[in-house]
Design a protein around this motif. Structure first.
Motif, short mmCIF file in Angstrom:
data_model
loop_
_atom_site.label_atom_id
_atom_site.label_comp_id
_atom_site.label_asym_id
_atom_site.label_seq_id
_atom_site.Cartn_x
_atom_site.Cartn_y
_atom_site.Cartn_z
N THR A 1 4.89 -3.68 -10.31
CA THR A 1 3.70 -3.59 -9.44
C THR A 1 3.39 -4.90 -8.71
O THR A 1 2.53 -4.91 -7.82
CB THR A 1 2.44 -3.21 -10.26
OG1 THR A 1 2.20 -4.25 -11.22
CG2 THR A 1 2.62 -1.89 -10.98
N GLY B 1 7.47 4.91 -15.18
CA GLY B 1 7.32 3.76 -14.27
C GLY B 1 8.26 3.80 -13.09
O GLY B 1 7.97 3.21 -12.05
N GLY C 1 -0.50 -3.04 -1.11
CA GLY C 1 -0.33 -2.03 -2.17
C GLY C 1 0.94 -1.23 -2.06
O GLY C 1 0.96 -0.03 -2.37
N ASP D 1 -0.05 -8.26 -3.82
CA ASP D 1 0.51 -7.13 -3.07
C ASP D 1 -0.61 -6.53 -2.22
O ASP D 1 -1.07 -5.42 -2.46
CB ASP D 1 1.07 -6.10 -4.09
CG ASP D 1 1.64 -4.86 -3.41
OD1 ASP D 1 1.93 -4.91 -2.20
OD2 ASP D 1 1.79 -3.83 -4.11
N ARG E 1 -1.98 6.08 -17.72
CA ARG E 1 -2.89 5.34 -16.85
C ARG E 1 -4.35 5.46 -17.26
O ARG E 1 -5.10 4.50 -17.28
CB ARG E 1 -2.72 5.79 -15.39
CG ARG E 1 -1.65 5.00 -14.68
CD ARG E 1 -1.57 5.44 -13.26
NE ARG E 1 -1.43 6.90 -13.22
CZ ARG E 1 -1.49 7.61 -12.11
NH1 ARG E 1 -1.68 7.03 -10.95
NH2 ARG E 1 -1.34 8.92 -12.16
N LYS F 1 1.21 3.38 -10.35
CA LYS F 1 1.74 3.14 -11.68
C LYS F 1 0.87 2.11 -12.43
O LYS F 1 0.29 1.22 -11.79
CB LYS F 1 3.17 2.60 -11.61
CG LYS F 1 4.12 3.43 -10.79
CD LYS F 1 4.48 4.77 -11.41
CE LYS F 1 5.28 5.63 -10.46
NZ LYS F 1 6.51 5.02 -9.97
N ASN G 1 5.23 -0.03 -6.20
CA ASN G 1 5.07 0.96 -7.27
C ASN G 1 3.64 1.48 -7.36
O ASN G 1 3.03 1.49 -8.44
CB ASN G 1 5.50 0.34 -8.62
CG ASN G 1 6.32 1.33 -9.45
OD1 ASN G 1 6.61 2.44 -8.99
ND2 ASN G 1 6.68 0.95 -10.66
N PRO G 2 3.11 1.97 -6.24
CA PRO G 2 1.71 2.41 -6.24
C PRO G 2 1.47 3.58 -7.19
O PRO G 2 2.35 4.42 -7.39
CB PRO G 2 1.47 2.82 -4.78
CG PRO G 2 2.83 3.07 -4.21
CD PRO G 2 3.76 2.15 -4.93
N ARG H 1 -6.77 -5.44 -11.00
CA ARG H 1 -6.74 -5.00 -9.59
C ARG H 1 -6.87 -6.18 -8.64
O ARG H 1 -6.27 -6.19 -7.57
CB ARG H 1 -7.84 -3.96 -9.37
CG ARG H 1 -7.54 -2.70 -10.18
CD ARG H 1 -8.22 -1.45 -9.63
NE ARG H 1 -7.65 -0.29 -10.33
CZ ARG H 1 -8.36 0.56 -11.09
NH1 ARG H 1 -9.68 0.40 -11.23
NH2 ARG H 1 -7.77 1.58 -11.68
N LYS I 1 -3.50 -7.71 -8.51
CA LYS I 1 -2.63 -6.83 -7.72
C LYS I 1 -2.88 -7.04 -6.22
O LYS I 1 -1.94 -7.20 -5.44
CB LYS I 1 -2.92 -5.38 -8.11
CG LYS I 1 -2.31 -4.32 -7.21
CD LYS I 1 -0.82 -4.20 -7.38
CE LYS I 1 -0.28 -3.00 -6.60
NZ LYS I 1 1.20 -2.93 -6.67
N SER J 1 4.97 -6.19 -15.90
CA SER J 1 4.09 -5.74 -14.80
C SER J 1 4.60 -4.45 -14.16
O SER J 1 4.03 -3.98 -13.17
CB SER J 1 3.92 -6.85 -13.77
OG SER J 1 5.14 -7.15 -13.14
N GLU J 2 5.66 -3.88 -14.71
CA GLU J 2 6.13 -2.54 -14.31
C GLU J 2 6.35 -2.39 -12.80
O GLU J 2 6.01 -1.36 -12.21
CB GLU J 2 5.16 -1.46 -14.83
CG GLU J 2 4.98 -1.53 -16.36
CD GLU J 2 4.27 -0.31 -16.96
OE1 GLU J 2 4.65 0.81 -16.61
OE2 GLU J 2 3.35 -0.51 -17.78
#
Lengths: 452, 452
Positions: free
Chosen positions: B202, B79, B444, B441, B418, B450, B447-448, B434, B437, B199-200
């Motif tokens: 992201t 990550g 994007g 963000d 993934r 990931k 952390n794209p 998505r 996300k 959410s790592e």
């Protein structure tokens, strides 16, 4: 506002459970918040299958018809109130406990299962469904999930969110997704389960839930203690936290509540003191724990009694159990639901009494003291809510925020507290709410006007 | 890929903590997943204030520069791996414990606080920070939050999510929001806290956390039992659940792991049986609970020992504590992290052994058995991961899904898993990931590549 042309015909052809009967519509227009609408919704679908839910949402999405999801209608914040021009999607008929595994301690259920019913069935396996909102005998698991319901046990066992491992959800356009899992842990992807829990029907309609059950404690014991007043009682509760005790229940009732219980039930609680604390300990260490709790509670108490066995223990909880029904004999009540850091609980009680005096209203307060969750109930005569009652409610919300707390611990925002949500979370976090809402419900058909 | 014109000049003018030194960039290109990138990121910001984080993200957003948030870099799923063309935003320098209230049992901390350090400070107040990932001595609270880290205690005390009451998060465009609250309960608005946890990196960068602490148990006792093999050991763990016992720790080690511990440490665990179970009980009922647990575990055991006191108990946990370091003396390992319903744990162990035979690889397995969380470690010689090791990993993920489980219980998806996330959650739920996300963000930049 009326339904778009052709929608009703298409709906009734596709979903036999759709109805426009006047009595049925009136029954689903309101919940237990006391909020009335001018008129009733246009149609109700009493879904009996996931297919009904999917078809209804697909058609509503196509025709941009607002949908109000509904369980038992026991919500206290107006989340299920349905105005003219809306479709009520009632999922209380999806009421099967699909499976229950005693080794995994996991149940798969439909949303219409009554909360207490699941708890009873779990009990046959020596387990229980831990969340126990006061409405457990009449509310549904789906409604509990929609509001992230709490209860008395959650001080030790967590709220609804903590019992939900996964969900099946129908999205606004009728798509069915699964979230979470049937395992106790898992971090694959975003926590969509948590996002749907407490979303008050604004992001999707829950049609299935994977729930965690817990072992039923072999023994539950109770101690009750009276104090000169709420501040001393709240101090005793804080002392329990300071002593790092973890009661399975910790309730606090103020004098107004004790008096009204005495009036209605012929008891004599108010004679014992100006506030009552009821604590429970459960599990294998219940005996030693209740002793330790009693030792702390006893310090400032004017009266204390320990249940010698489980039957005597159950009797000591009666004042709490009878509080709401007793208060309701006096007229209508607006039930508030704030939460403060528990170190501020004494101050919160004192300030609520001050609000009652200033606004000239009668407020009965009791609290899930272990969580800092205070329920001030503002009484008023039958009829519409008087302005001074609403003003006192606003004062209480402002107090919650001032003390670093929240305007709702377990009932939800619904229609009642929308303006306060914005004040609590601030404009930028509210913007994130709206961005997520738009992402999941781009046509805004799910429970519009509720929550945020 | 290179940074856009002018970005670096603007960044270094605004954020003095930005650096492009080769050694610094190399240090932040990797984490502990073993994944290597071809080259290093272009710039690293070692933030020392929330202002640094906000300014960095505002500029990255403006210039559409990909940002890899980073704590201690101890993640196991890739990550925090950062490729050329990215900016690494290291928040490990934000490392203050801002406040700790022993009555509320709540701490406010910055993300760079080392997990074990918070636990130590809490211990001075008779409290603890319950989540205890194996990396606790080197990982940060922020990293734990990003991955929703688990640990040994979480079978009784929950995972990181259960300890996080609120967050401060900087969004992709530099906006700072607060989520959640400083109270134990609260349902105002969507559960954004839960959404950011796990959410790592992201959806936003955590710059502050409000954490729940728990009372430190006065007493922790241990029992260890050996079995003919993993299936008997897993059956014993299931029997504990069936008996509704709630151990504070329940670990299972297979024969390959015991053998390698013996080789590295000069112990003799493998002589006692083909699998070892270690269980703990804590709190006021620790003594009676450990007896009850020992009674269940003893039924099929080939050897059993109960720690007579806390010191002897700690010794019994050594095999578990030494497992990973011992395995690492044999070469490199790919550390897997699946979770299955605990009723399927015996089958999972047996099937992992079968995978090892079929793929011709050496697999050491141990499990947080109380959660059904199995860590198969696939050994290989130093150097790149051989194809048969990757193939065995894929077999293990497929097995997890087949048994109704998940491909990751506590490490996260990162880069490693993934393709498996999509298989686990399905295309429609992935679509919801998505959409969220994009809502949070839109460019994007966070952390794209990931997680999802």
């Amino acid at each position: 506002m009326t339904l778009p042309d052709g929608f009703l015909a298409e709906l009734t052809a596709a979903v036999p459970a759709a109805s426009t009967g006047a009595a049925e519509l009136a029954a689903v227009a309101v919940d237990r918040s006391g909020i009335l609408t001018e008129g009733v919704p246009d149609v109700v679908v009493r879904a009996t299958s996931v297919g009904d839910v999917r078809t209804t949402l697909r058609l509503a999405f196509e025709h941009r018809v607002p949908v109000v999801p509904r369980g038992a209608g026991t919500g206290l914040a107006g989340g299920a109130v349905a105005a003219p021009g809306t479709l009520v999607l009632d999922v209380s008929g999806l009421d099967r406990i699909v499976s229950l595994d005693p080794v995994d301690q996991i149940a798969h259920v439909e949303p219409g299962v009554i909360t207490a019913q699941l708890d009873r069935v779990a009990g046959e396996h020596g387990l229980r469904y831990a969340p126990d909102p006061a409405s457990a005998a009449i509310s549904t698991i789906g409604g509990n999930i929609a509001t992230n319901a709490g209860g008395l046990r959650c001080v030790k066992y967590g709220v609804t969110r903590d019992a939900v491992l996964g969900l099946e959800v129908v999205l606004a356009d009728g798509t069915l997704i699964s979230t979470g899992r049937s395992t106790l842990k898992g971090v694959a992807g975003l926590d969509l389960t948590g996002l749907f829990v407490g979303s008050e029907g604004t992001l999707g309609v829950v049609v299935g839930a994977t729930l965690r059950l817990r072992p039923l404690p072999e023994r539950t014991l109770t101690v009750a203690a009276a104090y000169a007043g709420v501040e001393a009682a709240a101090r005793a509760c804080a002392a329990l936290a300071q002593d790092r005790r973890e009661p399975a229940m910790l309730e606090l009732l103020d004098q107004a509540t004790l008096q009204v219980v005495d009036d209605a039930q012929g008891t004599a609680y108010a004679a014992r003191g100006g506030a009552l604390v009821i604590a429970q300990a459960d599990g294998p260490a219940a005996d030693s724990e209740i002793e330790a709790i009693a030792a702390v509670l006893g310090k400032e108490a004017t009266w204390i009694e320990q249940g010698v066995d489980e039957e005597a223990s159950a009797r000591l909880v009666e004042a709490r159990r009878l509080a709401l029904p007793s208060i309701e004999t006096k007229g209508s009540v607006l039930i508030e639901d704030i939460c403060v850091p528990r170190s501020r609980l004494a101050e919160a009680f004192a300030r609520v009494e001050e609000i009652a005096r200033r606004r000239g209203v009668r407020i009965y307060s009791f609290a899930h003291a272990g969580d800092g969750n205070l329920h001030p109930l503002i009484g008023y005569p039958p009829g519409p809510v008087p302005p001074e009652v609403l003003a006192a409610g606003d004062d209480i919300f402002a107090l919650a925020l001032e003390l670093g707390g929240t305007v709702t611990a377990e009932h939800g925002i619904g229609l009642l507290k929308r303006s306060w949500l914005a004040r609590e979370v601030g404009p930028d976090a509210l913007g994130v709410h709206r961005a997520i809402k738009t992402a999941l419900d781009p046509r805004g058909i799910l429970n519009p006007g509720k929550a945020y």
